[in-house]
Design a protein around this motif. Structure first.
Motif, PDB file in Angstrom:
ATOM      1  N   LYS A  60       0.816  -1.219   0.000  1.00 12.37           N
ATOM      2  CA  LYS A  60       0.000   0.000   0.000  1.00 12.37           C
ATOM      3  C   LYS A  60       0.849   1.268   0.000  1.00 12.37           C
ATOM      4  CE  LYS A  60      -4.354  -1.544   1.773  1.00 12.37           C
ATOM      5  NZ  LYS A  60      -5.541  -1.117   2.465  1.00 12.37           N
ATOM      6  N   GLN A  61       2.006   1.224   0.659  1.00 11.47           N
ATOM      7  CA  GLN A  61       2.895   2.382   0.707  1.00 11.47           C
ATOM      8  C   GLN A  61       3.783   2.470  -0.533  1.00 11.47           C
ATOM      9  OE1 GLN A  61       3.174   4.888   2.982  1.00 11.47           O
ATOM     10  NE2 GLN A  61       1.456   4.046   4.107  1.00 11.47           N
ATOM     11  N   GLN A  62       3.703   1.450  -1.372  1.00 12.58           N
ATOM     12  CA  GLN A  62       4.535   1.333  -2.569  1.00 12.58           C
ATOM     13  C   GLN A  62       6.019   1.344  -2.212  1.00 12.58           C
ATOM     14  OE1 GLN A  62       3.144   4.375  -5.257  1.00 12.58           O
ATOM     15  NE2 GLN A  62       1.323   3.196  -5.770  1.00 12.58           N
ATOM     16  N   TRP A  63       6.328   0.643  -1.124  1.00  5.72           N
ATOM     17  CA  TRP A  63       7.713   0.462  -0.730  1.00  5.72           C
ATOM     18  C   TRP A  63       8.257  -0.731  -1.481  1.00  5.72           C
ATOM     19  CZ3 TRP A  63       7.448   0.877   5.339  1.00  5.72           C
ATOM     20  CH2 TRP A  63       7.207   2.211   5.691  1.00  5.72           C
ATOM     21  N   GLY A  64       9.521  -0.721  -1.765  1.00  8.03           N
ATOM     22  CA  GLY A  64      10.151  -1.801  -2.512  1.00  8.03           C
ATOM     23  C   GLY A  64      10.454  -3.018  -1.651  1.00  8.03           C
ATOM     24  N   ILE A  65      11.006  -4.010  -2.302  1.00  8.10           N
ATOM     25  CA  ILE A  65      11.342  -5.261  -1.624  1.00  8.10           C
ATOM     26  C   ILE A  65      12.440  -5.052  -0.586  1.00  8.10           C
ATOM     27  CG2 ILE A  65      13.024  -6.004  -3.358  1.00  8.10           C
ATOM     28  CD1 ILE A  65      10.558  -8.351  -1.634  1.00  8.10           C
ATOM     29  N   LYS A  66      13.327  -4.092  -0.824  1.00 10.78           N
ATOM     30  CA  LYS A  66      14.393  -3.835   0.148  1.00 10.78           C
ATOM     31  C   LYS A  66      13.819  -3.392   1.490  1.00 10.78           C
ATOM     32  CE  LYS A  66      18.039  -2.667  -3.092  1.00 10.78           C
ATOM     33  NZ  LYS A  66      18.954  -1.627  -3.557  1.00 10.78           N
ATOM     34  N   ARG A  67      12.819  -2.546   1.445  1.00 10.93           N
ATOM     35  CA  ARG A  67      12.210  -2.083   2.690  1.00 10.93           C
ATOM     36  C   ARG A  67      11.486  -3.231   3.386  1.00 10.93           C
ATOM     37  NH1 ARG A  67      10.500   3.523   4.132  1.00 10.93           N
ATOM     38  NH2 ARG A  67      12.420   3.940   3.019  1.00 10.93           N
ATOM     39  N   PHE A  68      10.813  -4.088   2.609  1.00 11.32           N
ATOM     40  CA  PHE A  68      10.150  -5.236   3.219  1.00 11.32           C
ATOM     41  C   PHE A  68      11.166  -6.166   3.869  1.00 11.32           C
ATOM     42  CE2 PHE A  68       9.000  -9.715   2.983  1.00 11.32           C
ATOM     43  CZ  PHE A  68       7.966  -9.714   3.901  1.00 11.32           C
ATOM     44  N   ILE A  69      12.272  -6.421   3.194  1.00 10.17           N
ATOM     45  CA  ILE A  69      13.308  -7.290   3.763  1.00 10.17           C
ATOM     46  C   ILE A  69      13.834  -6.697   5.064  1.00 10.17           C
ATOM     47  CG2 ILE A  69      15.648  -8.175   3.392  1.00 10.17           C
ATOM     48  CD1 ILE A  69      14.819  -8.594   0.436  1.00 10.17           C
ATOM     49  N   MET A  70      13.997  -5.384   5.099  1.00 13.23           N
ATOM     50  CA  MET A  70      14.443  -4.724   6.322  1.00 13.23           C
ATOM     51  C   MET A  70      13.410  -4.917   7.442  1.00 13.23           C
ATOM     52  SD  MET A  70      14.114  -1.675   8.316  1.00 13.23           S
ATOM     53  CE  MET A  70      13.040  -0.833   7.220  1.00 13.23           C
ATOM     54  N   LEU A  71      12.121  -4.793   7.118  1.00 17.85           N
ATOM     55  CA  LEU A  71      11.075  -5.011   8.114  1.00 17.85           C
ATOM     56  C   LEU A  71      11.079  -6.458   8.591  1.00 17.85           C
ATOM     57  CD1 LEU A  71       8.087  -3.050   6.526  1.00 17.85           C
ATOM     58  CD2 LEU A  71       9.503  -2.339   8.443  1.00 17.85           C
ATOM     59  N   PHE A  72      11.300  -7.386   7.677  1.00 17.92           N
ATOM     60  CA  PHE A  72      11.325  -8.797   8.033  1.00 17.92           C
ATOM     61  C   PHE A  72      12.514  -9.107   8.942  1.00 17.92           C
ATOM     62  CE2 PHE A  72      12.551 -13.220   7.300  1.00 17.92           C
ATOM     63  CZ  PHE A  72      11.380 -13.844   7.694  1.00 17.92           C
ATOM     64  N   ILE A  73      13.689  -8.635   8.574  1.00 20.85           N
ATOM     65  CA  ILE A  73      14.881  -8.884   9.391  1.00 20.85           C
ATOM     66  C   ILE A  73      14.714  -8.273  10.782  1.00 20.85           C
ATOM     67  CG2 ILE A  73      17.344  -8.342   9.619  1.00 20.85           C
ATOM     68  CD1 ILE A  73      17.529  -8.745   6.568  1.00 20.85           C
ATOM     69  N   ALA A  74      14.069  -7.115  10.844  1.00 24.57           N
ATOM     70  CA  ALA A  74      13.831  -6.479  12.150  1.00 24.57           C
ATOM     71  C   ALA A  74      12.996  -7.370  13.057  1.00 24.57           C
ATOM     72  CB  ALA A  74      13.153  -5.131  11.964  1.00 24.57           C
ATOM     73  N   SER A  75      12.097  -8.161  12.478  1.00 20.73           N
ATOM     74  CA  SER A  75      11.265  -9.039  13.302  1.00 20.73           C
ATOM     75  C   SER A  75      12.062 -10.207  13.877  1.00 20.73           C
ATOM     76  CB  SER A  75      10.080  -9.570  12.493  1.00 20.73           C
ATOM     77  OG  SER A  75      10.516 -10.505  11.521  1.00 20.73           O
ATOM     78  N   LEU A  76      13.230 -10.472  13.335  1.00 16.02           N
ATOM     79  CA  LEU A  76      14.062 -11.575  13.811  1.00 16.02           C
ATOM     80  C   LEU A  76      15.059 -11.144  14.878  1.00 16.02           C
ATOM     81  CD1 LEU A  76      14.843 -13.211  10.359  1.00 16.02           C
ATOM     82  CD2 LEU A  76      13.033 -13.838  11.972  1.00 16.02           C
ATOM     83  N   LEU A  77      15.231  -9.847  15.058  1.00 15.12           N
ATOM     84  CA  LEU A  77      16.219  -9.314  15.987  1.00 15.12           C
ATOM     85  C   LEU A  77      15.550  -8.774  17.252  1.00 15.12           C
ATOM     86  CD1 LEU A  77      18.323  -7.290  13.410  1.00 15.12           C
ATOM     87  CD2 LEU A  77      18.829  -9.556  14.328  1.00 15.12           C
ATOM     88  N   PRO A  78      16.173  -8.981  18.410  1.00 13.79           N
ATOM     89  CA  PRO A  78      15.633  -8.359  19.619  1.00 13.79           C
ATOM     90  C   PRO A  78      15.612  -6.839  19.459  1.00 13.79           C
ATOM     91  CG  PRO A  78      17.342  -9.959  20.163  1.00 13.79           C
ATOM     92  CD  PRO A  78      17.352  -9.801  18.679  1.00 13.79           C
ATOM     93  N   PHE A  79      14.558  -6.237  19.843  1.00 11.57           N
ATOM     94  CA  PHE A  79      14.338  -4.788  19.753  1.00 11.57           C
ATOM     95  C   PHE A  79      14.206  -4.287  18.312  1.00 11.57           C
ATOM     96  CE2 PHE A  79      16.699  -5.518  23.712  1.00 11.57           C
ATOM     97  CZ  PHE A  79      15.800  -5.005  24.618  1.00 11.57           C
ATOM     98  N   GLY A  80      14.211  -5.180  17.324  1.00  8.78           N
ATOM     99  CA  GLY A  80      14.138  -4.769  15.920  1.00  8.78           C
ATOM    100  C   GLY A  80      12.837  -4.095  15.555  1.00  8.78           C
ATOM    101  N   THR A  81      11.729  -4.614  16.053  1.00 11.66           N
ATOM    102  CA  THR A  81      10.449  -4.005  15.707  1.00 11.66           C
ATOM    103  C   THR A  81      10.272  -2.655  16.400  1.00 11.66           C
ATOM    104  OG1 THR A  81       9.334  -5.279  17.440  1.00 11.66           O
ATOM    105  CG2 THR A  81       9.317  -6.196  15.204  1.00 11.66           C
ATOM    106  N   PHE A  82      10.901  -2.496  17.566  1.00 17.56           N
ATOM    107  CA  PHE A  82      10.855  -1.188  18.228  1.00 17.56           C
ATOM    108  C   PHE A  82      11.628  -0.154  17.407  1.00 17.56           C
ATOM    109  CE2 PHE A  82      10.756  -4.211  21.909  1.00 17.56           C
ATOM    110  CZ  PHE A  82       9.408  -4.038  22.197  1.00 17.56           C
ATOM    111  N   TYR A  83      12.745  -0.579  16.842  1.00 14.25           N
ATOM    112  CA  TYR A  83      13.552   0.297  15.987  1.00 14.25           C
ATOM    113  C   TYR A  83      12.769   0.688  14.739  1.00 14.25           C
ATOM    114  CZ  TYR A  83      17.200   1.891  12.843  1.00 14.25           C
ATOM    115  OH  TYR A  83      17.934   2.624  11.952  1.00 14.25           O
ATOM    116  N   VAL A  84      12.108  -0.268  14.116  1.00 13.14           N
ATOM    117  CA  VAL A  84      11.306   0.013  12.916  1.00 13.14           C
ATOM    118  C   VAL A  84      10.211   1.018  13.240  1.00 13.14           C
ATOM    119  CG1 VAL A  84       9.586  -1.006  11.367  1.00 13.14           C
ATOM    120  CG2 VAL A  84      11.788  -2.116  11.678  1.00 13.14           C
ATOM    121  N   ASP A  85       9.545   0.803  14.366  1.00 16.29           N
ATOM    122  CA  ASP A  85       8.488   1.731  14.759  1.00 16.29           C
ATOM    123  C   ASP A  85       9.043   3.136  14.962  1.00 16.29           C
ATOM    124  OD1 ASP A  85       5.785   2.447  15.676  1.00 16.29           O
ATOM    125  OD2 ASP A  85       6.771   2.674  17.612  1.00 16.29           O
TER     126      ASP A  85
END
Length: 94
Positions: A60-85
């Motif tokens: 919906k935001q028309q973000w590329g695959i690189k941004r999605f991969i960054m969001l995905f990797i953040a979910s695998l790291l402690p505190f990663g989703t807090f950083y994304v937010d």
């Protein structure tokens, strides 16, 4: 959609920290299995929800695959989703 994604990101991060910082030590050091099982199920559901919402949100935001991969990797790291937010999601207009 932004509010849902931010909430899911925060809840997923909290469940990750609870799972590995609290219930895993209970499981392996004190032989108390139940909290780990319950928090594990909750974390699994939140992880799947986070990834699914990230796919929809990136589309919906028309973000590329690189941004999605960054969001995905953040979910695998402690505190990663807090950083994304903090870094990416708070700055977006609702």
């Amino acid at each position: 959609m932004l509010r849902l994604f931010r909430s899911t990101a925060i809840l997923e991060g909290i469940s990750y920290l609870l799972l590995f910082g609290f219930t895993m030590p209970l499981k392996y050091w004190a032989d108390i299995l139940e909290p780990n099982m319950i928090v594990g199920y909750i974390h699994g559901a939140l992880f799947i929800a986070y990834v699914a919402i990230a796919v929809i949100f990136c589309w919906k935001q028309q973000w590329g695959i690189k941004r999605f991969i960054m969001l995905f990797i953040a979910s695998l790291l402690p505190f990663g989703t807090f950083y994304v937010d903090m870094k990416y999601l708070r700055a977006l207009p609702e």
